[in-house]
Scaffold this motif. Sequence first.
Motif, PDB file in Angstrom:
ATOM      1  N   SER A 167     -87.111  13.438 -19.596  1.00 20.31           N
ATOM      2  CA  SER A 167     -87.295  13.599 -21.035  1.00 20.31           C
ATOM      3  C   SER A 167     -87.151  15.049 -21.486  1.00 20.31           C
ATOM      4  O   SER A 167     -87.033  15.321 -22.669  1.00 20.31           O
ATOM      5  CB  SER A 167     -88.662  13.066 -21.436  1.00 20.31           C
ATOM      6  OG  SER A 167     -89.665  13.790 -20.755  1.00 20.31           O
ATOM      7  N   GLU A 168     -87.200  15.984 -20.527  1.00 17.85           N
ATOM      8  CA  GLU A 168     -87.097  17.392 -20.915  1.00 17.85           C
ATOM      9  C   GLU A 168     -85.657  17.875 -20.990  1.00 17.85           C
ATOM     10  O   GLU A 168     -85.406  19.052 -21.188  1.00 17.85           O
ATOM     11  CB  GLU A 168     -87.903  18.247 -19.923  1.00 17.85           C
ATOM     12  CG  GLU A 168     -89.394  17.960 -20.052  1.00 17.85           C
ATOM     13  CD  GLU A 168     -90.226  18.538 -18.923  1.00 17.85           C
ATOM     14  OE1 GLU A 168     -90.548  19.724 -19.003  1.00 17.85           O
ATOM     15  OE2 GLU A 168     -90.554  17.797 -17.976  1.00 17.85           O
ATOM     16  N   PHE A 169     -84.710  16.951 -20.824  1.00 22.32           N
ATOM     17  CA  PHE A 169     -83.308  17.353 -20.840  1.00 22.32           C
ATOM     18  C   PHE A 169     -82.539  16.698 -21.988  1.00 22.32           C
ATOM     19  O   PHE A 169     -82.932  15.647 -22.481  1.00 22.32           O
ATOM     20  CB  PHE A 169     -82.633  16.953 -19.521  1.00 22.32           C
ATOM     21  CG  PHE A 169     -83.187  17.660 -18.329  1.00 22.32           C
ATOM     22  CD1 PHE A 169     -82.683  18.889 -17.939  1.00 22.32           C
ATOM     23  CD2 PHE A 169     -84.237  17.119 -17.612  1.00 22.32           C
ATOM     24  CE1 PHE A 169     -83.201  19.553 -16.843  1.00 22.32           C
ATOM     25  CE2 PHE A 169     -84.759  17.774 -16.518  1.00 22.32           C
ATOM     26  CZ  PHE A 169     -84.247  18.994 -16.128  1.00 22.32           C
ATOM     27  N   SER A 170     -81.423  17.338 -22.367  1.00 27.86           N
ATOM     28  CA  SER A 170     -80.550  16.745 -23.390  1.00 27.86           C
ATOM     29  C   SER A 170     -79.679  15.670 -22.741  1.00 27.86           C
ATOM     30  O   SER A 170     -79.635  15.553 -21.516  1.00 27.86           O
ATOM     31  CB  SER A 170     -79.664  17.834 -23.982  1.00 27.86           C
ATOM     32  OG  SER A 170     -78.759  18.290 -22.994  1.00 27.86           O
ATOM     33  N   GLY A 171     -78.979  14.906 -23.573  1.00 26.19           N
ATOM     34  CA  GLY A 171     -78.130  13.819 -23.077  1.00 26.19           C
ATOM     35  C   GLY A 171     -77.116  14.289 -22.038  1.00 26.19           C
ATOM     36  O   GLY A 171     -76.940  13.667 -21.001  1.00 26.19           O
ATOM     37  N   GLY A 172     -76.459  15.415 -22.321  1.00 31.27           N
ATOM     38  CA  GLY A 172     -75.446  15.928 -21.412  1.00 31.27           C
ATOM     39  C   GLY A 172     -76.049  16.340 -20.079  1.00 31.27           C
ATOM     40  O   GLY A 172     -75.494  16.080 -19.011  1.00 31.27           O
ATOM     41  N   GLN A 173     -77.229  16.995 -20.150  1.00 30.54           N
ATOM     42  CA  GLN A 173     -77.890  17.419 -18.910  1.00 30.54           C
ATOM     43  C   GLN A 173     -78.344  16.213 -18.093  1.00 30.54           C
ATOM     44  O   GLN A 173     -78.266  16.204 -16.865  1.00 30.54           O
ATOM     45  CB  GLN A 173     -79.092  18.301 -19.230  1.00 30.54           C
ATOM     46  CG  GLN A 173     -78.687  19.687 -19.695  1.00 30.54           C
ATOM     47  CD  GLN A 173     -79.883  20.466 -20.189  1.00 30.54           C
ATOM     48  OE1 GLN A 173     -80.745  19.936 -20.885  1.00 30.54           O
ATOM     49  NE2 GLN A 173     -79.947  21.724 -19.806  1.00 30.54           N
ATOM     50  N   ARG A 174     -78.825  15.173 -18.793  1.00 34.72           N
ATOM     51  CA  ARG A 174     -79.242  13.964 -18.073  1.00 34.72           C
ATOM     52  C   ARG A 174     -78.073  13.330 -17.354  1.00 34.72           C
ATOM     53  O   ARG A 174     -78.205  12.823 -16.247  1.00 34.72           O
ATOM     54  CB  ARG A 174     -79.785  12.937 -19.050  1.00 34.72           C
ATOM     55  CG  ARG A 174     -81.158  13.254 -19.515  1.00 34.72           C
ATOM     56  CD  ARG A 174     -81.579  12.123 -20.393  1.00 34.72           C
ATOM     57  NE  ARG A 174     -82.454  12.634 -21.408  1.00 34.72           N
ATOM     58  CZ  ARG A 174     -83.491  11.972 -21.866  1.00 34.72           C
ATOM     59  NH1 ARG A 174     -83.756  10.790 -21.413  1.00 34.72           N
ATOM     60  NH2 ARG A 174     -84.249  12.495 -22.776  1.00 34.72           N
TER      61      ARG A 174
END
Lengths: 331, 325
Positions: free
Chosen positions: A164-171
């Motif tokens: 949950s601490e990441f953006s869509g791209g990072q996920r």
Amino acid sequence: MSVTTPVLEVAGLSRSFAIERSMLKNISDRLKGSKPQALRALHDVSFSIASGETLGVLGESGSGKSTLARVLMGIYEPDSGTAKLCGREMFGQHGLERLAILKDMQMVFQDPFGSLDPRMTVRQIICEPLKIHKMMPAKDLDTFLIRTLADVGLESGALDLYPSEFSGGQRQRIGICRALMLNPKLLIADEAVSALDVSVQAQILELLIRLRAERNLAMLFVSHDVAVVRQISDRIILLYRGHLVEELNADQLLTHGCHPYTKHLLEAALFLREGAVLPKITAAVAAPVSVEGCCYRAVCPQAANECQHRPTLREIAPSHRVACHFAKETR
Amino acid sequence: MLKIDNFSLQLKGSDGRILPVIEKVSLHVKKGCCLGIAGESGSGKSVLAMSVAALLPRGSVHARSGTIDFDGCQILTASEAELRHLRGRKVGFIFQEPMTAMNPLMTLYDQIAETVYAHFPASSRADADAKIMLALERAGFSEPEKFMHSYPHQLSGGMRQRAMIAMALVLEPELIIADEPTTAIDAALQVQLLSELRQQIEQHKRSMIFISHDLGVIRAVSDQLAVFYAGCLVETGITSRILAAPAHPYTADLVSALPRLVNERKLPVSIAGTLPAPDKKPKGCVYSDRCHYAQETCRAQRPALAKLTDDWQVNCFYPLHKGLV
């Protein structure tokens, strides 16, 4: 494995699903002796992927492209057909044998939110494949994890954070990292960039292309986006209602794609991407579930009498196969 | 029709932070026109659309200023009763995810009928039926009777999306707000939905705000374009002219990030870095930390939206051209 053995070789793959209907109707069908209706999501699909090669799978929703990815991953059992991963038959294997074979194939999912367990840290997520395959390195685990994270463009600080601490791209990068942990030979990417913003989409495509070159990864890249598939693939197959209708080199898609369905997809994509002329809109036809003859007959502008017989997939030029009676040989 | 003037919005974050999600935005939408709003997720485009329909929960709003005038009604100061009159009837909203925006326990017919009876409690069954059938037909269902009594999970993704459009259209709203209605749909179906929406605007003289991160889709459907970045309007003008020659570096980067379908295969160019969080925006120009052309001035001061030509505005100290192309 000899040089010529493809990473993945699929032959005659079929899978159908029972159509959900009322129980009463099913019983009355049984009594009448007619078979329950089935939706053929994949119909006799054959292709192969060479080492380091990317095969794009194009089709609209309902074309069977996700079913294909899922059958290969073992999420669905196929009705018939074979698939060899690095020369070893994948279907019909169980337990440890199956696990050993599947190690060479990993998947990247569409939804960067749904595909990562929100209660696991990144460390737990990317270690899970290692645990399942009992390949946890005895020492220097952290170095290995950090190196793989760096490979997908994430910093070591990410290890103990939650998705949950990441953006869509990072996920999506975390998902790719998880898929790389076992150093697979084949990556299956099912709409891996479709849920991302265009700017991030380009970043993930760049990443996949770099990883593919560095690790000699073969990829099965499934997407509905014609432009994206053409950018990343070496070869492309097009599916329509579970049938493979055309296979050709990605370079030739725009110039040589000749199945009427291919052309239809291209026109729509060209309109959206390049502002080309608005294609003629054919109303969404709820085509019957099983059509005799050519699968595209019901909506095809070229349909003629011949089309009552199902066309076979034939080669009209080197590495260009089409299932259409009207495709002309160009060799 | 719709006039947004100098609108700013601050939201309360879950941890008490104050988030300036929209900063001094002015936009006008004319009757019979479609305004496309482009930007990455987190740029404030959806929040702006929600503000126009007054759909943001009051508790999450910290402060707002400026005006939103819809056909004479001041949205920001209107009472709940006035707003209820607008929503659904004068402003139709097409949400991004039909799976979460629809009630899984109600059939398609019931969901659409709910809107009708909410605004016209006295309408007869036959009246409501006629409205619903017409809306479904307009949204591209060739045989509405066949699908009307299905539940959302029984429909394909494309059909659910069309059902959403029918729900938004049923009371013939003057303004349609469409928030990424065609994301993750294949091209052929997208083209179909876009031309149906386009028809609604042209034939029935409605207005539309169309939100998307995909400039290709926006080009297909809109007349005017507004590009958002980090809560700021960075460029606005006529869609075709901006996309042919973007003046703001961010718009230009967005255009080159789009995968192309031209003969020469060239990879889309990604934009390095990420969108700053609303409370961590750079002091100067919001795009200065990702911009290729950023200079000292850009990092020190925030530029203001300035006229390039009569119908073209850019929020940049050093626009890529002077608008004479």
